[in-house]
Write a protein that holds these residues in place. Sequence first.
Motif, short mmCIF file in Angstrom:
data_model
loop_
_atom_site.label_atom_id
_atom_site.label_comp_id
_atom_site.label_asym_id
_atom_site.label_seq_id
_atom_site.Cartn_x
_atom_site.Cartn_y
_atom_site.Cartn_z
N SER A 1 -13.26 -17.01 15.38
CA SER A 1 -12.81 -16.66 14.03
C SER A 1 -11.44 -17.26 13.75
O SER A 1 -10.71 -16.80 12.88
N THR A 2 -11.11 -18.28 14.50
CA THR A 2 -9.79 -18.91 14.39
C THR A 2 -9.59 -19.54 13.01
O THR A 2 -10.50 -20.13 12.44
N GLU B 1 2.29 -0.44 2.11
CA GLU B 1 1.21 -0.34 1.12
C GLU B 1 -0.14 -0.76 1.67
O GLU B 1 -1.18 -0.46 1.09
N VAL B 2 -0.15 -1.50 2.79
CA VAL B 2 -1.40 -2.06 3.33
C VAL B 2 -1.83 -1.25 4.55
O VAL B 2 -1.10 -1.14 5.52
N THR B 3 -3.04 -0.70 4.48
CA THR B 3 -3.54 0.06 5.63
C THR B 3 -4.29 -0.82 6.63
O THR B 3 -4.28 -0.56 7.82
N GLU B 4 -4.97 -1.87 6.11
CA GLU B 4 -5.69 -2.77 7.01
C GLU B 4 -5.96 -4.08 6.29
O GLU B 4 -6.00 -4.12 5.05
N ALA B 5 -6.14 -5.15 7.06
CA ALA B 5 -6.36 -6.46 6.47
C ALA B 5 -7.44 -7.21 7.23
O ALA B 5 -7.70 -6.95 8.42
N LEU B 6 -8.07 -8.15 6.55
CA LEU B 6 -9.06 -9.04 7.15
C LEU B 6 -8.86 -10.42 6.53
O LEU B 6 -8.96 -10.58 5.31
N VAL B 7 -8.57 -11.42 7.35
CA VAL B 7 -8.38 -12.77 6.85
C VAL B 7 -9.50 -13.66 7.38
O VAL B 7 -9.91 -13.54 8.54
N ILE B 8 -10.01 -14.52 6.51
CA ILE B 8 -11.14 -15.37 6.84
C ILE B 8 -10.80 -16.81 6.49
O ILE B 8 -10.28 -17.08 5.40
N GLY B 9 -11.10 -17.73 7.38
CA GLY B 9 -11.01 -19.15 7.08
C GLY B 9 -12.41 -19.73 7.05
O GLY B 9 -13.06 -19.80 8.09
N ALA B 10 -12.88 -20.11 5.86
CA ALA B 10 -14.27 -20.54 5.71
C ALA B 10 -14.34 -21.98 5.25
O ALA B 10 -13.79 -22.34 4.20
N LEU C 1 -15.16 -7.18 11.65
CA LEU C 1 -16.30 -8.10 11.53
C LEU C 1 -15.85 -9.43 10.92
O LEU C 1 -16.25 -9.79 9.81
N GLU C 2 -15.07 -10.18 11.65
CA GLU C 2 -14.53 -11.43 11.12
C GLU C 2 -15.61 -12.50 10.96
O GLU C 2 -15.75 -13.11 9.89
N VAL C 3 -16.36 -12.75 12.02
CA VAL C 3 -17.35 -13.83 11.97
C VAL C 3 -18.48 -13.52 10.98
O VAL C 3 -18.86 -14.39 10.18
N ALA D 1 -28.78 -11.17 7.64
CA ALA D 1 -29.02 -12.12 8.72
C ALA D 1 -27.83 -12.26 9.65
O ALA D 1 -27.99 -12.69 10.80
N VAL D 2 -26.64 -11.92 9.18
CA VAL D 2 -25.44 -12.15 9.99
C VAL D 2 -24.86 -10.87 10.57
O VAL D 2 -24.02 -10.92 11.47
N ALA D 3 -25.28 -9.71 10.05
CA ALA D 3 -24.73 -8.45 10.55
C ALA D 3 -25.83 -7.40 10.58
O ALA D 3 -26.38 -7.06 9.53
N GLU D 4 -26.15 -6.93 11.77
CA GLU D 4 -27.13 -5.88 11.92
C GLU D 4 -26.51 -4.56 11.44
O GLU D 4 -25.52 -4.09 11.99
#
Length: 671
Positions: free
Chosen positions: A531-532, A554-563, A624-626, A639-642
């Motif tokens: 997930s780099t 102000e931020v409780t959690e974050a998710l960053v994605i490089g697509a 669940l980054e990927v 198809a990508v996450a059960e």
Amino acid sequence: MKGTPEESVSAAGDITWSPSADRVAGARITEFIDWLQATDRYEAASYQSLWEWSVASQEEFWASLKDYFGVQMTGVGPVLASHEMPLAEWFPGRRLNYVDTVLSHTTSSRPAIIDDSEPGGPGPRTISWTELGRQVSALSNWLRDRGVGEGDRVVGYLPNIAETVIAFLAAASLGATWSCCGQDYQPEAVVDRLGQLDPVVLVTADGYRFGGREVDRLEALPALQAGMPTLREVLVVDRLHPGSGAPAGTTPWAEAIAGDGLAMTPAHVSFDHPLWVLFSSGTTGKPKGFVHGHGGIVLEHLKALALHLDLGPSDKYLWYTSPSWMVWNSLVSGLLVGATVVCYDGSPSYPTDDALWALAARHEVTVLGTSPAYLQACARAGRSPGTDHDLHRLRTLGATGSVVAPELHSWVAEHVGRDVPLASVTGGTDVASGFAGFVPTLPVRAGEITAAQLGVALDSWDADGRSLRDEVGELVVTQPMPSMPTRFWNDGDGLRYREAYFETYPGVWRHGDWVTITEQNTVIVHGRSDSTLNRNGIRMGTADIYRVVEELPEVTEALVIGAERQNGDYWMPLFVTLADHSALDDALRERIVGRIREAVSPRVVPDDVIVVRGIPHTRTGKKLEVPVKRILQGDDASAVAEARSVDDPSLLDAFVDYAVARAATSSSQDA
């Protein structure tokens, strides 16, 4: 998380804890070093020299460890018949049983297990070592009388309670293989895992209490029985409603452990005989079953718990976990070193957000483990556990499951105790242990893991297999570990095992994490390498961004994605969940972007910042980054996450909607 004016905030690499001379002298690893010298095996001048010997002279190290801990084995043979991974064969010709080492402590007058629950539950109870031995023997005899023996599978659908420990030990004593899912899993997810094993016995409970409510699990029993048709017996623990009995066709737990527990001698099995099967998260397909052997786990856990965590017979050991996660297996292995283990099946944040600290104080816990996320939540809530609770017995605070931000070290020093090190560990379910972790005789540095663990030939490699220092590379292990899986379940030719770990660097374990090994031999984990972030050829782990963004109040959690997009563009959105009464206005957006630009790099400033209701995780707490990346690239969510492997599958809807909206915008622009 910010420090108050009177608090100092640790920067990455700062020394935040150093052991006293008394602590170094009294550490079990110091005793081990002295023993090595006294027996003319090795003279270690430092931890680093001890580690170098442990990986360069593997046979001598693991044989010494066996002798030091007095692990009883029968038979003869070499320590390591082959160094080749994944075919390394440890202690061929030797026989033992995990349970032998546990029951060697039954003469102790201290408690073996403390079992506690939320208010309204059964309340605390203590099981002595003598009583533990009796119940394990009684249940072992009950299982044997019903034909259970070597090679059979006994499975559990249970919360983290004393009965789960006893059921595991009884099964293992017979040479049967154990596997377990916590009762937070739905029946379909349980069958996805345990159903692969064709089990003959199921041990379950009527339910558990969590967050102030009762969760009934008897209603799941018909689905479990239908999904595991090989079951011959079902045992039911009356956790929610003691004395309520068991459904028709099942056996009450109390009946199975009744009697005087006639002396039972654990079956001696081969060193690599399956002790348990642990499962991967299963987010992208059927969960993989990791098979671990008796001998490898005994030696690895004795090393990790006694020498690294400094755990022994005088300790009370509590790590907040579920039986679905390998940390539960490590908790139970506290019994190998004679420690008292504390089982708890409730929420760490009920009835108050500091409930876990109250539990630790109530039972005078000496070694406590939790997640960085829980520590972060306590810090955000303004909690000061060391002031609010009597934690004078607490000696070490462990953290695993995600990267520990440098700022948490400051919070622990200020609000838990300056004499309490924050012991960060990185490892995996696949090896049922750690690769790098705490060393009680070395200083702790903020944001860094102290050292590679003994016997772990840990390195950081570039794409060409060159060793790196002070640069980001792939976490690899270049020599076998006894606790590596003996195989994957239902992987007869070993193909899936090889593909998972040995394809990139043949004969070398590639774990899938980005790490930096520093010149001080500390380890920094940057996140999963699959997930780099890779914008314009600049690679960076996601953990570096989470650290700076999630410290904002102000931020409780974050998710960053490089697509990567089909047109060759690279799109990097940042998803955030916000604290109550916070809104993503221009000012907050600029603060988020500014923090990333200043504290990480201008090269990884996100293309967009989007508020979502929540960040989806696996049931063991991994973001669940990927799967989200693949959704943003146009793949179907199913198809990508059960869904059964996700803590809240409905959270994926926001990412699907975002991907659709982005695709529509791109199409209109192209038109």
